[in-house]
Scaffold this motif. Structure first.
Motif, PDB file in Angstrom:
ATOM      1  N   ARG A  35       0.840  -1.209   0.000  1.00 27.55           N
ATOM      2  CA  ARG A  35       0.000   0.000   0.000  1.00 27.55           C
ATOM      3  C   ARG A  35       0.871   1.253   0.000  1.00 27.55           C
ATOM      4  O   ARG A  35       0.529   2.263  -0.632  1.00 27.55           O
ATOM      5  N   HIS A  36       1.997   1.180   0.716  1.00 25.04           N
ATOM      6  CA  HIS A  36       2.903   2.340   0.776  1.00 25.04           C
ATOM      7  C   HIS A  36       3.585   2.576  -0.564  1.00 25.04           C
ATOM      8  O   HIS A  36       3.809   3.729  -0.959  1.00 25.04           O
ATOM      9  N   ASP A  37       3.911   1.491  -1.274  1.00 21.54           N
ATOM     10  CA  ASP A  37       4.621   1.610  -2.560  1.00 21.54           C
ATOM     11  C   ASP A  37       4.021   0.600  -3.543  1.00 21.54           C
ATOM     12  O   ASP A  37       4.578  -0.486  -3.750  1.00 21.54           O
ATOM     13  N   PRO A  38       2.885   0.937  -4.164  1.00 20.96           N
ATOM     14  CA  PRO A  38       2.208  -0.012  -5.060  1.00 20.96           C
ATOM     15  C   PRO A  38       3.056  -0.459  -6.247  1.00 20.96           C
ATOM     16  O   PRO A  38       2.812  -1.523  -6.816  1.00 20.96           O
ATOM     17  N   ALA A  39       4.053   0.332  -6.630  1.00 22.03           N
ATOM     18  CA  ALA A  39       4.865  -0.018  -7.802  1.00 22.03           C
ATOM     19  C   ALA A  39       6.023  -0.946  -7.454  1.00 22.03           C
ATOM     20  O   ALA A  39       6.747  -1.410  -8.351  1.00 22.03           O
ATOM     21  N   ALA A  40       6.218  -1.234  -6.169  1.00 20.95           N
ATOM     22  CA  ALA A  40       7.363  -2.062  -5.766  1.00 20.95           C
ATOM     23  C   ALA A  40       7.200  -3.489  -6.283  1.00 20.95           C
ATOM     24  O   ALA A  40       6.103  -4.043  -6.321  1.00 20.95           O
ATOM     25  N   GLU A  41       8.315  -4.089  -6.672  1.00 21.34           N
ATOM     26  CA  GLU A  41       8.328  -5.490  -7.114  1.00 21.34           C
ATOM     27  C   GLU A  41       8.355  -6.394  -5.886  1.00 21.34           C
ATOM     28  O   GLU A  41       9.098  -6.136  -4.932  1.00 21.34           O
ATOM     29  N   LEU A  42       7.533  -7.449  -5.882  1.00 23.01           N
ATOM     30  CA  LEU A  42       7.492  -8.394  -4.766  1.00 23.01           C
ATOM     31  C   LEU A  42       8.418  -9.571  -5.084  1.00 23.01           C
ATOM     32  O   LEU A  42       8.247 -10.259  -6.093  1.00 23.01           O
ATOM     33  N   ILE A  43       9.406  -9.815  -4.210  1.00 23.82           N
ATOM     34  CA  ILE A  43      10.389 -10.879  -4.421  1.00 23.82           C
ATOM     35  C   ILE A  43      10.426 -11.766  -3.181  1.00 23.82           C
ATOM     36  O   ILE A  43      10.500 -11.262  -2.055  1.00 23.82           O
ATOM     37  N   GLU A  44      10.359 -13.086  -3.368  1.00 23.99           N
ATOM     38  CA  GLU A  44      10.455 -14.025  -2.259  1.00 23.99           C
ATOM     39  C   GLU A  44      11.734 -14.848  -2.388  1.00 23.99           C
ATOM     40  O   GLU A  44      12.050 -15.353  -3.463  1.00 23.99           O
ATOM     41  N   LEU A  45      12.443 -14.987  -1.268  1.00 24.02           N
ATOM     42  CA  LEU A  45      13.669 -15.782  -1.230  1.00 24.02           C
ATOM     43  C   LEU A  45      13.567 -16.807  -0.102  1.00 24.02           C
ATOM     44  O   LEU A  45      13.097 -16.484   0.996  1.00 24.02           O
ATOM     45  N   GLU A  46      13.984 -18.024  -0.381  1.00 21.00           N
ATOM     46  CA  GLU A  46      14.144 -19.043   0.655  1.00 21.00           C
ATOM     47  C   GLU A  46      15.574 -18.940   1.173  1.00 21.00           C
ATOM     48  O   GLU A  46      16.528 -19.130   0.413  1.00 21.00           O
ATOM     49  N   ALA A  47      15.721 -18.642   2.464  1.00 18.73           N
ATOM     50  CA  ALA A  47      17.066 -18.396   3.004  1.00 18.73           C
ATOM     51  C   ALA A  47      18.002 -19.578   2.791  1.00 18.73           C
ATOM     52  O   ALA A  47      19.180 -19.401   2.487  1.00 18.73           O
ATOM     53  N   GLY A  48      17.473 -20.797   2.921  1.00 19.54           N
ATOM     54  CA  GLY A  48      18.312 -21.968   2.775  1.00 19.54           C
ATOM     55  C   GLY A  48      18.740 -22.248   1.348  1.00 19.54           C
ATOM     56  O   GLY A  48      19.669 -23.030   1.107  1.00 19.54           O
ATOM     57  N   GLU A  49      18.066 -21.597   0.386  1.00 18.11           N
ATOM     58  CA  GLU A  49      18.371 -21.836  -1.027  1.00 18.11           C
ATOM     59  C   GLU A  49      18.931 -20.591  -1.714  1.00 18.11           C
ATOM     60  O   GLU A  49      19.120 -20.589  -2.936  1.00 18.11           O
ATOM     61  N   SER A  50      19.184 -19.522  -0.970  1.00 21.95           N
ATOM     62  CA  SER A  50      19.637 -18.252  -1.551  1.00 21.95           C
ATOM     63  C   SER A  50      21.004 -17.873  -0.985  1.00 21.95           C
ATOM     64  O   SER A  50      21.334 -18.217   0.153  1.00 21.95           O
ATOM     65  N   ASP A  51      21.764 -17.148  -1.789  1.00 23.46           N
ATOM     66  CA  ASP A  51      23.070 -16.686  -1.317  1.00 23.46           C
ATOM     67  C   ASP A  51      23.074 -15.161  -1.233  1.00 23.46           C
ATOM     68  O   ASP A  51      22.070 -14.498  -1.515  1.00 23.46           O
ATOM     69  N   GLN A  52      24.228 -14.602  -0.862  1.00 24.41           N
ATOM     70  CA  GLN A  52      24.326 -13.151  -0.696  1.00 24.41           C
ATOM     71  C   GLN A  52      24.064 -12.405  -1.994  1.00 24.41           C
ATOM     72  O   GLN A  52      23.508 -11.296  -1.981  1.00 24.41           O
ATOM     73  N   TYR A  53      24.426 -13.021  -3.138  1.00 20.97           N
ATOM     74  CA  TYR A  53      24.234 -12.344  -4.422  1.00 20.97           C
ATOM     75  C   TYR A  53      22.745 -12.229  -4.762  1.00 20.97           C
ATOM     76  O   TYR A  53      22.298 -11.205  -5.292  1.00 20.97           O
ATOM     77  N   ALA A  54      21.985 -13.282  -4.456  1.00 14.18           N
ATOM     78  CA  ALA A  54      20.539 -13.239  -4.689  1.00 14.18           C
ATOM     79  C   ALA A  54      19.893 -12.151  -3.836  1.00 14.18           C
ATOM     80  O   ALA A  54      19.000 -11.420  -4.290  1.00 14.18           O
ATOM     81  N   PHE A  55      20.361 -12.015  -2.603  1.00 18.50           N
ATOM     82  CA  PHE A  55      19.823 -10.984  -1.717  1.00 18.50           C
ATOM     83  C   PHE A  55      20.178  -9.590  -2.223  1.00 18.50           C
ATOM     84  O   PHE A  55      19.316  -8.707  -2.313  1.00 18.50           O
ATOM     85  N   ASP A  56      21.461  -9.394  -2.552  1.00 18.66           N
ATOM     86  CA  ASP A  56      21.896  -8.075  -3.031  1.00 18.66           C
ATOM     87  C   ASP A  56      21.138  -7.668  -4.296  1.00 18.66           C
ATOM     88  O   ASP A  56      20.763  -6.497  -4.463  1.00 18.66           O
ATOM     89  N   GLU A  57      20.917  -8.632  -5.179  1.00 15.82           N
ATOM     90  CA  GLU A  57      20.174  -8.344  -6.409  1.00 15.82           C
ATOM     91  C   GLU A  57      18.721  -7.992  -6.098  1.00 15.82           C
ATOM     92  O   GLU A  57      18.130  -7.083  -6.699  1.00 15.82           O
ATOM     93  N   ALA A  58      18.131  -8.703  -5.119  1.00 10.81           N
ATOM     94  CA  ALA A  58      16.722  -8.481  -4.779  1.00 10.81           C
ATOM     95  C   ALA A  58      16.482  -7.077  -4.226  1.00 10.81           C
ATOM     96  O   ALA A  58      15.467  -6.435  -4.536  1.00 10.81           O
ATOM     97  N   VAL A  59      17.407  -6.581  -3.410  1.00  9.12           N
ATOM     98  CA  VAL A  59      17.196  -5.277  -2.772  1.00  9.12           C
ATOM     99  C   VAL A  59      17.726  -4.115  -3.609  1.00  9.12           C
ATOM    100  O   VAL A  59      17.610  -2.948  -3.206  1.00  9.12           O
TER     101      VAL A  59
END
Length: 326
Positions: A35-59
């Motif tokens: 609601r605060h940012d309707p244009a934001a992209e929604l991304i889901e990550l599983e911590a056990g299956e994601s690395d630092q690069y996936a996180f950095d790219e997501a944010v």
């Protein structure tokens, strides 16, 4: 002039508690961020299956959107590098550096990754601690809050009944509250509506039969029992409800005599109070006779040559006479 809602925290940890409430908290935070940012992209990550690069790219800003809402599931499974990336991001967002993401990290609770949680909180992350709903009072408060979410009210006795039947199944309890509000216009929703809605539930039917029996309403108890059997309720389920009721009556008697404390009964306070009101006329020999009768009925229900319906009806008659019918 309407007040502008506060912006969501850049990094929130949803910590432990009841699994349904944990998931609901994550959904609420996600919805608020959208609601605060309707244009934001929604991304889901599983911590056990994601690395630092996936996180950095997501944010980071992307071609699709300049901002993102990042849900990190099972944060307790994050490896060391991913944890370090999250801590660095959290420090950056609280150092007035530009950030492109709102991070919501879901942790199942327990001590796993506690050091990471502590580091994130120290770096400025907000922690949402989810209640565990283990105590009866917490479950009743949960029911009250579910009705408030629907802008409705519920009678305390009705809330107690819902908790008595579905207190160990938070998701079903929440769904039942929503369904009651959808189906009925009563405000507050009363005990009769709850029982009407739950009439097909063997446990509710068993409660009704047991209450009528211990209060001496023999005909009503037997009629309710026969109706339940016609609807397909297993006689063993009704025998179990009667046995549970007698055990509670015995505990209430022990509390009244000072033999044990209320806490030692480990019984829902509302259930115990109700049993205290039903103690009149009961004696220890009478309780013993009824318990022996139910043990016989249970044996009849589980043996191939028994007649569980007759045994159940006979048990109700003995219970309705408070054990004097033997």
């Amino acid at each position: 002039m309407a007040r502008t809602p506060a912006a969501p925290a850049p990094f929130t940890i949803v910590m432990g508690g009841d699994s349904y409430l944990n998931e609901q908290t994550v959904r609420d935070l996600r919805d608020r961020a959208q609601r605060h940012d309707p244009a934001a992209e929604l991304i889901e990550l599983e911590a056990g299956e994601s690395d630092q690069y996936a996180f950095d790219e997501a944010v980071s800003p992307s071609l699709l959107s300049d901002s993102a809402i990042v849900l990190i599931r099972d944060m307790q499974n994050a490896d060391e590098r991913l944890g370090e990336a999250m801590v660095a991001y959290c420090r950056g967002t609280h150092a007035d550096e530009p950030s492109a993401g709102i991070v919501i990290a879901q942790h199942e609770g327990g001590v796993k990754a506690k050091r990471l949680v502590d580091q994130l909180v120290k770096a400025g992350a907000k922690q949402e601690k989810v209640p565990d709903l283990k105590r009866p009072e917490a479950k009743i408060n949960f029911v009250m809050q579910r009705f408030e979410r629907e802008h409705r009210r519920v009678d305390p006795m009705a809330a107690q009944q819902l908790v008595s039947v579905l207190g160990d199944k938070t998701g079903e309890l929440a769904a039942m509250c929503s369904q009651l509000c959808f189906d009925f216009d009563d405000d507050p929703i009363g005990l009769d509506r709850v029982n009407q809605y739950l009439t097909a539930n063997p446990q509710v039917t068993g409660f009704a039969v047991a209450d009528a029996a211990v209060e001496g309403r023999t005909a009503e108890a037997i009629m309710s029992m026969r109706a339940a059997l016609q609807q397909g309720t297993d006689p063993i389920a009704l025998i179990g409800a009667l046995a549970m009721k007698l055990r509670t009556i015995a505990k209430a008697s022990a509390v009244r005599s000072g033999t044990i404390s209320r806490a030692e009964t480990k019984t829902n306070p509302w259930v115990l109070n109700n049993a205290m009101r039903q103690l009149s006329g009961w004696t220890s020999p009478g309780l013993g006779a009824c318990i022996r009768m139910l043990a016989w009925a249970d044996e009849q229900g589980k043996s191939s040559g028994g007649d569980p319906v007759y045994a159940l009806e006979r048990s109700i008659e003995v219970i309705s006479s408070k054990g004097r019918g033997l």
